[in-house]
Design a protein around this motif. Structure first.
Motif: not given
Ligand SMILES: Cc1cc2nc3c(=O)[nH]c(=O)nc-3n(C[C@H](O)[C@H](O)[C@H](O)COP(=O)(O)O)c2cc1C
Length: 207
Positions: A52, A83-84
């Motif tokens: 993201t 992850s996306g």
């Molecule tokens: C409760 C919770 C809170 C989270 N808070 C954050 C955050 O504040 N910042 C962040 O970068 N990732 C946060 N994450 C982790 C991302 O949502 C996670 O790594 C996600 O799989 C990333 O997906 P992407 O690679 O498709 O962007 C959080 C996850 C959970 C379950």
């Protein structure tokens, strides 16, 4: 110094979504806050490892869906534990609508949304801090917003006991999702069963 002080900070929870070159994606974040008014500005910190983050760097736009206390764990699993880069998080998912900026907002388990344009970015090492102005926003329901602590107490499944010390007093807590490993030391190759982050993302807590 007691690092547990960090757990006293309060947070909301959000689905942060974006779109770039026809690809839509989103992740769970707890860091969206209002940082200014006139114009109203939103700030959020996103881990550089998140897909993201990469997409927002390219598109310079994002939407925030505010998670309510009626959200299911399935929403967190879909957007926070994969992850996306590996999966299409919007495949087989109907609970969203695409706003004018081409970015989804989540329509189930959420109580409000904001659509934003990035005005500044700050490189914070592990994270990028994005500041955006709001282009549109609306309230979706009167359900209370879900705080991080409400999620930990009421939505997140209770951790299994995967190991125990004789005293039972040391845990390793995942700094990403809060999963607790009981035992000491945590195995170097341990992977969080909830969010798939490695042992290096766990911190040792003596209860
Ligand atoms: C409760 C919770 C809170 C989270 N808070 C954050 C955050 O504040 N910042 C962040 O970068 N990732 C946060 N994450 C982790 C991302 O949502 C996670 O790594 C996600 O799989 C990333 O997906 P992407 O690679 O498709 O962007 C959080 C996850 C959970 C379950």
């Amino acid at each position: 110094m007691d690092t547990k002080a960090m757990f006293k900070l309060t947070y909301g929870l959000f689905v942060l979504t974006t779109e770039s070159n026809g690809k839509i994606n989103g992740c769970i974040t707890n860091t969206a806050i209002q940082v200014a008014n006139d114009p109203t500005r939103i700030g959020l910190a996103v881990n550089k490892a998140n897909y993201t983050e990469e997409l927002i760097q390219a598109s310079r736009k994002f939407n925030i869906s505010v998670i309510g206390t009626d959200a299911d764990f399935a929403l967190f699993k879909r957007f926070g534990f994969q992850s996306g880069r590996d999966v299409d998080k919007f495949a087989d998912f109907a609970d969203y609508t695409i706003k004018e900026n081409g970015i989804p907002v989540i329509t189930k388990g959420t109580n409000a949304f904001m659509t934003c344009s990035v005005t500044e970015t700050f490189d914070l090492g592990s994270h990028t801090f994005f500041v955006g102005t709001i282009d549109d926003m609306d309230v979706l329901s009167d359900t209370e917003s879900c705080s991080y602590s409400y999620y930990q107490s009421n939505i997140k499944p209770k951790p299994e006991k995967v190991g125990e010390t004789p005293s039972g007093k040391v845990i390793w807590r995942c700094t990403v999702c809060g999963y607790e490993y009981e035992g000491d030391p945590i195995p170097e190759d341990f992977i969080c069963p909830l969010c798939k982050h490695p042992a290096s993302d766990f911190e040792r807590v003596v209860l």
